[in-house]
Design a protein around this motif. Sequence first.
Motif, PDB file in Angstrom:
ATOM      1  N   LYS A  63     -24.909   2.977   8.299  1.00  0.00           N
ATOM      2  CA  LYS A  63     -24.613   3.818   7.141  1.00  0.00           C
ATOM      3  C   LYS A  63     -25.641   3.612   6.027  1.00  0.00           C
ATOM      4  CE  LYS A  63     -21.482   6.802   5.710  1.00  0.00           C
ATOM      5  NZ  LYS A  63     -21.181   8.042   6.476  1.00  0.00           N
ATOM      6  N   LYS A  64     -26.176   2.413   5.920  1.00  0.00           N
ATOM      7  CA  LYS A  64     -27.214   2.157   4.920  1.00  0.00           C
ATOM      8  C   LYS A  64     -28.521   2.855   5.267  1.00  0.00           C
ATOM      9  CE  LYS A  64     -25.341  -2.381   3.636  1.00  0.00           C
ATOM     10  NZ  LYS A  64     -25.615  -3.856   3.578  1.00  0.00           N
ATOM     11  N   ARG A  95     -21.547  -0.163   9.232  1.00  0.00           N
ATOM     12  CA  ARG A  95     -21.972  -0.292   7.837  1.00  0.00           C
ATOM     13  C   ARG A  95     -23.491  -0.407   7.739  1.00  0.00           C
ATOM     14  NH1 ARG A  95     -17.188  -3.561   7.055  1.00  0.00           N
ATOM     15  NH2 ARG A  95     -18.417  -5.448   7.435  1.00  0.00           N
ATOM     16  N   GLY A 143     -21.940   9.801  10.669  1.00  0.00           N
ATOM     17  CA  GLY A 143     -20.627   9.181  10.716  1.00  0.00           C
ATOM     18  C   GLY A 143     -20.175   9.031  12.157  1.00  0.00           C
ATOM     19  N   ALA A 186     -26.942   7.845   5.589  1.00  0.00           N
ATOM     20  CA  ALA A 186     -25.584   8.036   5.080  1.00  0.00           C
ATOM     21  C   ALA A 186     -24.919   9.287   5.637  1.00  0.00           C
ATOM     22  CB  ALA A 186     -25.603   8.111   3.558  1.00  0.00           C
TER      23      ALA A 186
END
Length: 318
Positions: free
Chosen positions: A80-81, A77, A87, A84
């Motif tokens: 991801k910030k 997470r 993955g 984005a």
Amino acid sequence: MPGPERVVLHPLVLLSVVDHYNRVARDSRKRVVGVLLGACHRGVVDITNSFAVPFEEDAKDPSIWFLDHSYLEVIFRMFKKVNAREGIVGWYSTGPRIREADLDINELISRFCDSPVLVICEVQPNEIGLPITAYHAQEEVREDGTEKSKKVFLNVPTEVGQTEAEEIGVEHLLRDVKDATISTLATDVSAKVQGLRGLFSRLQEIRQYLEYTLAGKMPVNHEIMKQLQDIFNLLPNMNAGMLSKSLAVKSNDMMLGVYVASLIRCVIALHNLIDNKEVRLGKKHVDKPKDKADDPKVEKTDEPKAGEEDKQPSGSKK
């Protein structure tokens, strides 16, 4: 979902894996495990980043292992910030080979992504070539139907790719490693030797696989047999006289060029040696010229000769 066709690994991932191993499992028989980040497009998995995950396994019982998936979710997470677009595409291990618990770990990683890839990075490689190998888990069904379908790891073609910024960083890191005193010819010969050693190791693997298949220790894989048949069909016929003659002429031409180049280098070196000797002798002659005052053959005119003092006129002052 079909498996990936190719895996592209960036240099930053290799540096991260080596750093993770040196911090956790250096000088030990343990291995480290982490998560790979990137993107998948048209069958090509582009791995651009990674992060370490706490992992432990029992050395005596390989079926006992622990991977902190809660830590994995929290760190992902945070990544991801930052970006984005990245993955989870798979996970890495320092191996140096596939182990019994890898299929179970792959099932755990499959909760976060579809068709995860396993990249084994050899931090202490013993063979020449890329120290990375990628695998993809796929269902395998025996043709005779004697066994149930089970997942097995299949090898995926792997290469190292880099962006322009990463290329500049790698060049700065390798600047001190490259020896500038080594000539281009020596570098080319070393590359040829490494390539031949890599080819020899691959031929040994093929021979070992065929021997195991013939002895019944491994099942027959028709895809591998097809690729081996294509390799044998592409091999040239060395018994043909025209091909042998062409190869001999090409080799003789190349060796003639090398021989002439060596002679020219030798002649130039001797010429420079002679010029250097002449220059040194000339400098020595110019720097230390003969002084007339020190030469015994030259008479000194400044001092009066014997009897000249008496011949002076009486009116002159002494």
